[in-house]
Design a protein around this motif. Structure first.
Motif, PDB file in Angstrom:
ATOM      1  N   LEU A  73     -33.042 -18.484  22.417  1.00  0.00           N
ATOM      2  CA  LEU A  73     -33.505 -18.146  21.013  1.00  0.00           C
ATOM      3  C   LEU A  73     -32.541 -19.325  20.157  1.00  0.00           C
ATOM      4  O   LEU A  73     -32.091 -19.039  19.682  1.00  0.00           O
ATOM      5  CB  LEU A  73     -32.501 -16.149  21.006  1.00  0.00           C
ATOM      6  CG  LEU A  73     -32.844 -15.462  19.733  1.00  0.00           C
ATOM      7  CD1 LEU A  73     -34.429 -15.528  19.991  1.00  0.00           C
ATOM      8  CD2 LEU A  73     -32.081 -14.580  19.278  1.00  0.00           C
ATOM      9  N   THR A  78     -35.222 -17.512  14.057  1.00  0.00           N
ATOM     10  CA  THR A  78     -35.467 -16.397  14.103  1.00  0.00           C
ATOM     11  C   THR A  78     -35.101 -15.942  13.078  1.00  0.00           C
ATOM     12  O   THR A  78     -36.107 -14.839  12.509  1.00  0.00           O
ATOM     13  CB  THR A  78     -35.402 -15.959  15.184  1.00  0.00           C
ATOM     14  OG1 THR A  78     -35.719 -16.463  16.932  1.00  0.00           O
ATOM     15  CG2 THR A  78     -34.929 -14.328  15.451  1.00  0.00           C
ATOM     16  N   PRO A  84     -38.202 -13.332  17.482  1.00  0.00           N
ATOM     17  CA  PRO A  84     -37.792 -14.313  17.772  1.00  0.00           C
ATOM     18  C   PRO A  84     -38.951 -15.145  18.156  1.00  0.00           C
ATOM     19  O   PRO A  84     -39.644 -15.060  18.405  1.00  0.00           O
ATOM     20  CB  PRO A  84     -38.222 -13.013  19.212  1.00  0.00           C
ATOM     21  CG  PRO A  84     -38.392 -12.044  18.873  1.00  0.00           C
ATOM     22  CD  PRO A  84     -39.233 -11.757  18.147  1.00  0.00           C
ATOM     23  N   ILE A  86     -38.702 -18.608  20.025  1.00  0.00           N
ATOM     24  CA  ILE A  86     -38.150 -19.373  21.443  1.00  0.00           C
ATOM     25  C   ILE A  86     -37.652 -21.022  20.966  1.00  0.00           C
ATOM     26  O   ILE A  86     -38.358 -21.651  20.322  1.00  0.00           O
ATOM     27  CB  ILE A  86     -38.773 -20.004  22.280  1.00  0.00           C
ATOM     28  CG1 ILE A  86     -39.043 -17.910  22.871  1.00  0.00           C
ATOM     29  CG2 ILE A  86     -38.626 -20.262  23.781  1.00  0.00           C
ATOM     30  CD1 ILE A  86     -40.203 -18.576  24.068  1.00  0.00           C
ATOM     31  N   LEU A 131     -35.322 -12.278  25.630  1.00  0.00           N
ATOM     32  CA  LEU A 131     -37.008 -13.660  25.284  1.00  0.00           C
ATOM     33  C   LEU A 131     -37.414 -13.046  26.830  1.00  0.00           C
ATOM     34  O   LEU A 131     -36.498 -12.727  27.897  1.00  0.00           O
ATOM     35  CB  LEU A 131     -36.585 -14.519  25.176  1.00  0.00           C
ATOM     36  CG  LEU A 131     -35.829 -14.662  23.840  1.00  0.00           C
ATOM     37  CD1 LEU A 131     -35.724 -15.971  23.110  1.00  0.00           C
ATOM     38  CD2 LEU A 131     -37.459 -14.304  22.872  1.00  0.00           C
TER      39      LEU A 131
END
Length: 582
Positions: A73, A78, A84, A86, A131
């Motif tokens: 994350l 974020t 979220p 990546i 995730l």
């Protein structure tokens, strides 16, 4: 003509050729294990490799964290986006290129597993911080092995890499004055394609004791690349020889059996009886298949080439080779044990901050994906953290390793075995301060066993105790194993990591009661060995006898390492112990 293993110029040219082949297909070949210390020779080779690569090159820092290795994350992004985001890790960034790993011999087991799994699939499964994603990660590895003596790259990872190069004997002058590298297949006589390249490489791998199925398949890939360099569609015998030298020779675990002497020619057979005529298009039923002759000849040719390219220290490595006894991968300083408050951080886990150290960054990572659901439109708070988000640090501390020598001091070979054990104890104690290890000695003879040297690092104390150690008498093997097991359990209860090293020929003849009799004494010895297995006590059985039946049975019953050394000396015993406890 294959270079000699101790020819620096030939080794350097092999290394350059390996780099060229690897650059052509990094992911298909898996990678290269390069054994060389940091210096200009290694840098020169790496520059040669980079000049031939077309994809990205990423260098993996030692002790890299999971969030940088595999991604996770992106906390700042974020928090800014409210959803979220990546962050790609180093492995995903290296897609289509190469990852250079310094100090590869010290990789943690978890890192080894992640690298191996990603190599196998070419995809990176990212499942952390709430995730779940799959990212492409097709790359090759260059493992820089800088280990000393018994420090080596994890075999689970090295087995997946096609090439292994050792530049430790090449100087900068050798590298600069070596003849310029050319593709070996280009200037060699092409010859006809090999009749069955796969079968030939598998036969050579079996002859040299290579159990991995990956090795001949990787060698076949190399052979096809070598053939492609020379403009050939299929690999010839010359290409198979080059591939076997580069891939199979460094993996050899035994010397091939010598060729069998030719059988004497039989006497002239009687005249054949007349046979009925056969169909001209169908060969006789008893006619030999001529197709078998060519592969056998090819096998012998490739065998000879690999035999000539074997590492010069092969016998020494075979003596001390094998999987380690220690359960923890903690390097030379002992196995790692969990501790709630002290030690080295190795990640985090959900928990109560009152019972451990709060990992603030991990806590924020756990809370970040849920902010949009937790926070209302008018809520002024930037981040909402609940008890379920708390993460505490996982810490590990090093534990001391104690090697317990359990020595058979009985019989006519007692003086020889005791001399071996005494010399090995002194050699290992000389390194005890650096390794943070201790040494103990249990001797059994006559009708009993005793701890003649309690766990110590003192070389002076060990020499004084060992000087007058007597030998001779019966072999109370069960009593010796019982005494060693009791000492090992006491060390474990005190927080240490015990390893038992048993020197014996395995021929017990005295039972626990002190009565003679091989049958009862042998059964009790096997029962004592099974106790070691139940207690999960690691053991290395060094067989000092000529008949390898009794000691091998003990090792199997205890599920320990077995090392036959009928003509051992102190140096070979200490080398085997260092390899087994590394």
């Amino acid at each position: 003509m294959a270079p000699e293993p101790d020819d620096p110029a030939g080794v350097w040219n092999d290394a350059l050729h390996a780099a060229t082949l690897f650059a052509a297909d990094p992911h298909g070949l898996g990678g290269i294990v390069l054994r060389a210390g940091a210096g200009p020779v290694r840098d020169l080779w790496l520059d040669h490799l980079r000049d031939r690569l077309t994809g990205p090159v990423r260098r993996m820092p030692p002790g890299i964290a999971d969030d940088r290795l595999i991604g996770g994350l992106d906390l700042p992004a974020t928090l800014r986006a409210g959803r979220p985001v990546i962050q790609r890790g180093l492995l995903a960034e290296a897609d289509g290129g190469v990852v250079v790993v310094p100090m590869a011999e010290r990789l943690e087991r978890g890192t080894v597993a992640r690298l191996a799994g990603t190599l196998d699939t070419g995809m990176l499964a990212l499942e952390r911080d709430g995730l779940a994603a799959r990212l492409p990660a097709r790359f090759g590895l260059v493992l820089l092995d800088e280990g000393q003596e018994d420090e080596t790259v994890a075999e689970a990872l090295a087995d997946r890499l096609a090439l292994r190069i050792d530049l430790s004997g090449v100087s900068l002058r050798d590298a600069r004055t070596a003849p310029s590298h050319t593709a070996r297949g280009a200037d060699a006589a092409a010859g006809p394609p090999a009749p069955d390249a796969t079968a030939t490489l598998c036969a050579v791998a079996e002859a040299f004791g290579i159990a991995s199925l990956r090795a001949p398949l990787l060698a076949l890939r190399i052979a096809r690349l070598v053939a492609g360099e020379a403009g050939r569609d299929e690999p010839s015998e010359t290409d198979l020889i080059e591939a076997a030298r580069l891939v199979l020779a460094p993996r050899a675990t035994r010397l091939p059996a010598p060729p069998q002497p030719a059988e004497p020619e039989p006497a002239d057979p009687p005249p054949p009886e007349p046979q009925p005529p056969q169909d001209a298009d169908r060969p006789p039923e008893d006619a030999p298949e001529r197709a078998d002759a060519t592969p056998k000849e090819a096998d012998e040719t490739v065998l000879d080439a690999v035999r000539a390219a074997l590492p010069k220290d092969l016998l020494a490595r075979l003596l001390a080779g094998g999987p380690p006894l220690r359960a923890g991968a903690a390097g030379r300083m002992g196995s790692a044990s969990a501790s709630p408050l002290t030690g080295r951080p190795v990640g985090s886990r959900p928990g109560d901050p009152r019972r451990g150290r709060l990992d603030l960054i991990a806590t924020l990572r756990a809370a970040a994906p849920w902010q949009r659901l937790r926070r209302g439109e008018a809520d002024p708070r930037r981040v909402l953290v609940t008890p379920e988000d708390f993460r505490i640090r996982r810490l590990k501390q090093r534990s001391e390793t104690t090697t317990i020598f359990c020595v058979d001091a009985s019989g006519s070979a007692a003086l020889e075995r005791l001399a071996e054990a005494k010399g090995a104890v002194e050699l290992l104690l000389a390194e005890a301060y650096v390794r943070r290890d201790r040494i103990a000695l249990v001797a059994f003879r006559g009708a009993r066993a005793e701890t003649v040297l309690p766990p110590t690092r003192s070389l002076v104390r060990a020499k004084r105790v060992l000087a007058g150690l007597p030998g001779g008498g019966g072999t109370p093997l069960a009593a010796g194993l019982d005494t060693a097991a009791a000492l090992a359990l006491a060390i474990r209860r005190a927080g240490g990591s015990p390893v038992i090293v048993l020197l014996t020929d395995g021929r017990a003849n005295v039972a626990r009661s002190g009565l003679g009799g091989r049958a009862l004494a042998g059964e009790e010895a096997l029962a004592a060995a099974r106790v070691l297995r139940v207690q999960a006590l690691p053991i290395l059985v060094i067989d000092t006898g000529v008949r390898h039946d009794g000691a091998r049975g003990l090792a199997e019953a205890a599920q320990g390492r077995y090392c036959p050394l009928p003509h051992a000396d102190a140096g070979s015993v200490s080398a085997a112990v260092r390899a087994a406890t590394a």
